[in-house]
Design a protein around this motif. Structure first.
Motif, PDB file in Angstrom:
ATOM      1  N   LYS A  78      44.454  33.773  33.862  1.00  0.00           N
ATOM      2  CA  LYS A  78      43.969  33.112  32.640  1.00  0.00           C
ATOM      3  C   LYS A  78      45.110  32.493  31.851  1.00  0.00           C
ATOM      4  CE  LYS A  78      39.704  35.714  31.935  1.00  0.00           C
ATOM      5  NZ  LYS A  78      39.004  36.694  31.078  1.00  0.00           N
ATOM      6  N   THR A  79      46.269  33.118  31.895  1.00  0.00           N
ATOM      7  CA  THR A  79      47.431  32.586  31.185  1.00  0.00           C
ATOM      8  C   THR A  79      48.117  31.485  31.984  1.00  0.00           C
ATOM      9  OG1 THR A  79      47.804  34.721  30.109  1.00  0.00           O
ATOM     10  CG2 THR A  79      49.662  33.212  30.161  1.00  0.00           C
TER      11      THR A  79
ATOM     12  N   THR B  76      42.672  43.689  37.049  1.00  0.00           N
ATOM     13  CA  THR B  76      42.574  43.225  35.654  1.00  0.00           C
ATOM     14  C   THR B  76      43.857  42.522  35.231  1.00  0.00           C
ATOM     15  OG1 THR B  76      43.216  45.406  34.822  1.00  0.00           O
ATOM     16  CG2 THR B  76      40.861  44.943  34.952  1.00  0.00           C
TER      17      THR B  76
ATOM     18  N   ALA C  18      44.214  38.550  34.001  1.00  0.00           N
ATOM     19  CA  ALA C  18      44.910  38.171  32.769  1.00  0.00           C
ATOM     20  C   ALA C  18      46.020  37.166  33.061  1.00  0.00           C
ATOM     21  CB  ALA C  18      45.477  39.415  32.082  1.00  0.00           C
TER      22      ALA C  18
END
Length: 180
Positions: A20-21, A13, A17
């Motif tokens: 995605k950033t 996870t 994240a």
């Protein structure tokens, strides 16, 4: 699901994240281009379907339309795969680091839960969902792999193979094994 445990782990996870950033611009460009290509292809598909329903439809013209659509869809898929390479490689690299500890996590979870056999639900006639050890596998993965890097080494290829093209992001989910 044993493979779902990789994505549900803390490292998995966190990697998602970070990706995605870190790759936001590339992901946004991919999404925008995908929508644009869908908008471009939809009128061709609609025209084909309309022509196909017409009485006495010209089969040669239909075949030409179908070939045009297929060629354009294949080109769009190649274009999208190329756009997905940066974040697809990072995702595959993170998943491979976690998956490398999956067997050890599975075995540890089986020992702790006193499970002798893990099978996919579709391979069984009947099972009790309470026998699902996915959460136990996630716990073990969190211990074995607390974090991973999304910085892909220059020579890295999925599975340790060198010289192969990078994969597009995965779109299918493997079967959900259950403990017994």
């Amino acid at each position: 699901n044993v493979y779902d445990a990789v994505h549900r782990s803390t490292a998995g996870t966190a990697a998602v994240a970070q990706i995605k950033t870190t790759y936001k611009a590339q992901i946004d460009a991919f999404d925008a281009r995908q929508k644009s290509l869908q908008a471009e292809l939809q009128p061709l598909v609609t025209a084909f379907q309309t022509a196909q329903r017409a009485p006495n439809a010209n089969q040669a013209a239909l075949q030409t339309q179908a070939n045009t659509i297929q060629t354009r869809q294949q080109a769009a898929q190649r274009e999208l795969q190329n756009l997905a390479v940066p974040f697809g490689r990072a995702q595959a690299y993170a998943e491979e680091q976690i998956s490398g500890k999956l067997e050890a996590a599975l075995k540890a979870a089986m020992i702790k839960r006193k499970v002798n056999l893990v099978v996919a639900p579709q391979a069984t006639i009947s099972y009790q969902p309470t026998a699902d050890i996915t959460n136990d596998i996630v716990t073990e993965l969190n211990t074995l792999v607390p974090s991973v890097s999304i910085a892909v080494p220059a020579n890295w290829q999925p599975g340790g193979a060198q010289g192969q093209a990078a994969p597009a992001p995965a779109t299918t989910t493997p079967p959900k094994p259950q403990g017994r």
